[in-house]
Design a protein around this motif. Structure first.
Motif, PDB file in Angstrom:
ATOM      1  N   ASP A   1       4.637  -5.015  -0.193  1.00 29.64           N
ATOM      2  CA  ASP A   1       4.310  -5.586   1.111  1.00 29.64           C
ATOM      3  C   ASP A   1       3.117  -4.848   1.713  1.00 29.64           C
ATOM      4  OD1 ASP A   1       6.560  -7.474   1.485  1.00 29.64           O
ATOM      5  OD2 ASP A   1       7.778  -5.653   1.535  1.00 29.64           O
ATOM      6  N   HIS A   2       2.265  -5.593   2.409  1.00 26.81           N
ATOM      7  CA  HIS A   2       1.240  -4.988   3.252  1.00 26.81           C
ATOM      8  C   HIS A   2       1.868  -4.737   4.623  1.00 26.81           C
ATOM      9  CE1 HIS A   2      -2.277  -5.520   0.627  1.00 26.81           C
ATOM     10  NE2 HIS A   2      -1.655  -6.611   0.211  1.00 26.81           N
ATOM     11  N   ILE A   3       1.795  -3.521   5.110  1.00 26.62           N
ATOM     12  CA  ILE A   3       2.348  -3.192   6.419  1.00 26.62           C
ATOM     13  C   ILE A   3       1.381  -3.697   7.492  1.00 26.62           C
ATOM     14  CG2 ILE A   3       3.198  -1.357   7.908  1.00 26.62           C
ATOM     15  CD1 ILE A   3       4.767  -1.799   5.279  1.00 26.62           C
ATOM     16  N   PRO A   4       1.831  -4.580   8.396  1.00 25.34           N
ATOM     17  CA  PRO A   4       0.905  -5.189   9.356  1.00 25.34           C
ATOM     18  C   PRO A   4       0.493  -4.274  10.508  1.00 25.34           C
ATOM     19  CG  PRO A   4       3.137  -5.980   9.742  1.00 25.34           C
ATOM     20  CD  PRO A   4       3.196  -5.130   8.501  1.00 25.34           C
ATOM     21  N   SER A   5       1.165  -3.148  10.681  1.00 30.50           N
ATOM     22  CA  SER A   5       0.865  -2.266  11.816  1.00 30.50           C
ATOM     23  C   SER A   5      -0.573  -1.748  11.752  1.00 30.50           C
ATOM     24  CB  SER A   5       1.830  -1.081  11.836  1.00 30.50           C
ATOM     25  OG  SER A   5       3.170  -1.517  11.940  1.00 30.50           O
ATOM     26  N   ILE A   6      -1.141  -1.499  12.932  1.00 27.49           N
ATOM     27  CA  ILE A   6      -2.502  -0.967  13.050  1.00 27.49           C
ATOM     28  C   ILE A   6      -2.406   0.528  13.349  1.00 27.49           C
ATOM     29  CG2 ILE A   6      -4.655  -1.071  14.367  1.00 27.49           C
ATOM     30  CD1 ILE A   6      -3.972  -4.011  14.979  1.00 27.49           C
ATOM     31  N   TYR A   7      -2.968   1.341  12.468  1.00 30.00           N
ATOM     32  CA  TYR A   7      -2.920   2.794  12.631  1.00 30.00           C
ATOM     33  C   TYR A   7      -4.337   3.316  12.880  1.00 30.00           C
ATOM     34  CZ  TYR A   7       1.616   2.113  10.387  1.00 30.00           C
ATOM     35  OH  TYR A   7       2.880   1.680  10.066  1.00 30.00           O
ATOM     36  N   LEU A   8      -4.518   3.967  14.023  1.00 30.09           N
ATOM     37  CA  LEU A   8      -5.832   4.460  14.435  1.00 30.09           C
ATOM     38  C   LEU A   8      -5.719   5.868  15.000  1.00 30.09           C
ATOM     39  CD1 LEU A   8      -6.877   1.296  16.436  1.00 30.09           C
ATOM     40  CD2 LEU A   8      -8.013   2.027  14.340  1.00 30.09           C
ATOM     41  N   TYR A   9      -6.826   6.605  14.900  1.00 27.60           N
ATOM     42  CA  TYR A   9      -6.871   7.924  15.536  1.00 27.60           C
ATOM     43  C   TYR A   9      -8.335   8.314  15.696  1.00 27.60           C
ATOM     44  CZ  TYR A   9      -5.249  12.608  16.771  1.00 27.60           C
ATOM     45  OH  TYR A   9      -4.958  13.770  17.444  1.00 27.60           O
TER      46      TYR A   9
ATOM     47  N   SER B   1      16.374   2.578  -1.480  1.00 27.24           N
ATOM     48  CA  SER B   1      17.639   2.631  -2.219  1.00 27.24           C
ATOM     49  C   SER B   1      17.511   3.226  -3.617  1.00 27.24           C
ATOM     50  CB  SER B   1      18.253   1.231  -2.313  1.00 27.24           C
ATOM     51  OG  SER B   1      17.395   0.349  -3.024  1.00 27.24           O
ATOM     52  N   ILE B   2      16.331   3.126  -4.262  1.00 29.59           N
ATOM     53  CA  ILE B   2      16.148   3.689  -5.610  1.00 29.59           C
ATOM     54  C   ILE B   2      14.883   4.546  -5.666  1.00 29.59           C
ATOM     55  CG2 ILE B   2      15.830   3.199  -8.062  1.00 29.59           C
ATOM     56  CD1 ILE B   2      17.334   0.616  -7.686  1.00 29.59           C
ATOM     57  N   ARG B   3      13.732   3.890  -5.547  1.00 21.31           N
ATOM     58  CA  ARG B   3      12.452   4.600  -5.606  1.00 21.31           C
ATOM     59  C   ARG B   3      11.436   3.833  -4.770  1.00 21.31           C
ATOM     60  NH1 ARG B   3      10.014   8.779  -8.121  1.00 21.31           N
ATOM     61  NH2 ARG B   3       7.954   8.590  -9.077  1.00 21.31           N
ATOM     62  N   TYR B   4      10.625   4.590  -4.029  1.00 19.42           N
ATOM     63  CA  TYR B   4       9.715   4.004  -3.051  1.00 19.42           C
ATOM     64  C   TYR B   4       8.319   4.585  -3.251  1.00 19.42           C
ATOM     65  CZ  TYR B   4       7.848   2.774   1.586  1.00 19.42           C
ATOM     66  OH  TYR B   4       7.093   2.277   2.612  1.00 19.42           O
TER      67      TYR B   4
ATOM     68  N   TRP C   1      -6.264   3.336   9.253  1.00 19.06           N
ATOM     69  CA  TRP C   1      -5.460   3.332   8.027  1.00 19.06           C
ATOM     70  C   TRP C   1      -4.799   1.974   7.819  1.00 19.06           C
ATOM     71  CZ3 TRP C   1      -5.039   7.443  11.534  1.00 19.06           C
ATOM     72  CH2 TRP C   1      -5.517   8.686  11.072  1.00 19.06           C
ATOM     73  N   ARG C   2      -4.766   1.531   6.567  1.00 20.59           N
ATOM     74  CA  ARG C   2      -3.970   0.382   6.153  1.00 20.59           C
ATOM     75  C   ARG C   2      -2.969   0.882   5.116  1.00 20.59           C
ATOM     76  NH1 ARG C   2      -5.797  -4.395   8.347  1.00 20.59           N
ATOM     77  NH2 ARG C   2      -3.574  -4.813   8.176  1.00 20.59           N
ATOM     78  N   VAL C   3      -1.744   0.372   5.210  1.00 23.87           N
ATOM     79  CA  VAL C   3      -0.650   0.888   4.390  1.00 23.87           C
ATOM     80  C   VAL C   3      -0.024  -0.242   3.576  1.00 23.87           C
ATOM     81  CG1 VAL C   3       1.574   2.089   4.431  1.00 23.87           C
ATOM     82  CG2 VAL C   3      -0.194   2.689   6.100  1.00 23.87           C
ATOM     83  N   GLU C   4       0.252   0.043   2.313  1.00 23.24           N
ATOM     84  CA  GLU C   4       0.973  -0.883   1.441  1.00 23.24           C
ATOM     85  C   GLU C   4       2.192  -0.166   0.873  1.00 23.24           C
ATOM     86  OE1 GLU C   4      -1.587  -2.503  -1.577  1.00 23.24           O
ATOM     87  OE2 GLU C   4      -3.328  -2.405  -0.238  1.00 23.24           O
ATOM     88  N   GLN C   5       3.310  -0.867   0.812  1.00 17.73           N
ATOM     89  CA  GLN C   5       4.517  -0.274   0.251  1.00 17.73           C
ATOM     90  C   GLN C   5       4.995  -1.076  -0.952  1.00 17.73           C
ATOM     91  OE1 GLN C   5       7.771  -0.340   3.069  1.00 17.73           O
ATOM     92  NE2 GLN C   5       7.967  -2.566   3.026  1.00 17.73           N
ATOM     93  N   THR C   6       5.575  -0.382  -1.905  1.00 20.37           N
ATOM     94  CA  THR C   6       6.210  -1.008  -3.063  1.00 20.37           C
ATOM     95  C   THR C   6       7.507  -0.259  -3.317  1.00 20.37           C
ATOM     96  OG1 THR C   6       4.066  -1.565  -4.042  1.00 20.37           O
ATOM     97  CG2 THR C   6       5.978  -1.611  -5.503  1.00 20.37           C
ATOM     98  N   TYR C   7       8.566  -0.991  -3.579  1.00 16.52           N
ATOM     99  CA  TYR C   7       9.819  -0.299  -3.868  1.00 16.52           C
ATOM    100  C   TYR C   7      10.613  -1.015  -4.955  1.00 16.52           C
ATOM    101  CZ  TYR C   7      11.780  -3.656  -0.438  1.00 16.52           C
ATOM    102  OH  TYR C   7      12.138  -4.788   0.254  1.00 16.52           O
TER     103      TYR C   7
END
Length: 232
Positions: A55-63, A89-92, A17-23
């Motif tokens: 932001d692109h979350i740099p963590s590596i998620y595997l299973y 703080s507002i919306r994520y 998995w690769r994760v991106e966040q926007t808030y």
């Protein structure tokens, strides 16, 4: 954040998995004055108040489900967001890209994750070389970091409003002071300076603030334009 997944159409037992966040977030204060050698009223106090940050979350998620009867994942812990920033703080929004990968690709990313996790650990193993499937055609013995990926992909985006039951601890280094003329002159290379108003003065009295990001959300790497995918 937790994820559930089921690989119904693919025989692969390996997930990546690769994760991106926007808030959405606000500056600490609205701009009431602008100083560029003289003090003037700022006519658009909301114009630099609200931003969006991605932001692109740099963590590596595997299973891997190799030892399971079915290729099904339930409540796997994926991404944690604390309350020490303005992210919640507002919306994520979080976008998850899920890939069904080969065993060789899984091994590459798992080795890379292990190497990253062990850096700085007193009792960690000696660093080892992570080899992928990318190589130098002129010198196959030359170490090359990388893994060419061909995978099935699925995506999902969700939105979350501010959880009001949480306590927030993000740093607030935005103290207010009287706008000292000498201080304003010292910062002349930063003109124009945006200033808030002292609370309780009806917006009539300007205040000096420690940092410009306290009144200008773009100084916190935010973008004023709402992303195309954003839903209120």
């Amino acid at each position: 954040f937790f994820i559930n997944a089921h690989n119904e159409y693919d025989s692969s037992n390996y997930f990546f998995w690769r994760v991106e966040q926007t808030y959405k977030f606000n500056a600490n204060y609205r701009i009431r004055f602008i100083y560029d050698g003289k003090m003037n009223r700022f006519q658009s106090p909301d114009s630099l108040f609200t931003c969006y940050k991605s932001d692109h979350i740099p963590s590596i998620y595997l299973y891997n489900t190799e030892k399971l009867e079915h290729s099904t994942i339930k409540d796997y812990p994926l991404h944690y967001v604390n309350t020490e920033s303005k992210a919640l703080s507002i919306r994520y929004s979080v976008l998850v890209n899920q890939y069904s990968i080969s065993k060789e690709t899984y091994k590459y990313w798992n080795d890379l994750s292990s190497l990253n996790d062990e850096q700085g650990d007193l009792y960690s193993r000696l660093p080892f070389q992570v080899r992928g499937n990318v190589f130098n055609t002129e010198d196959k013995n030359e170490p090359v970091l990388g893994c060419f990926l061909v995978a099935g992909k699925s995506t999902k985006r969700i939105f979350i409003d501010r959880p009001h039951y949480l306590d927030y601890y993000y740093s607030d280094s935005c103290n207010l002071y009287g706008p000292d003329a000498e201080l304003l002159w010292i910062h002349r290379n930063e003109w124009p300076l945006f200033l808030p108003a002292f609370p309780g003065t009806g917006g009539a009295s300007p205040a000096w603030v420690d940092y410009q990001w306290c009144v200008n959300c773009t100084k916190s790497d935010g973008k004023l334009e709402k992303p195309d995918f954003w839903v209120e």
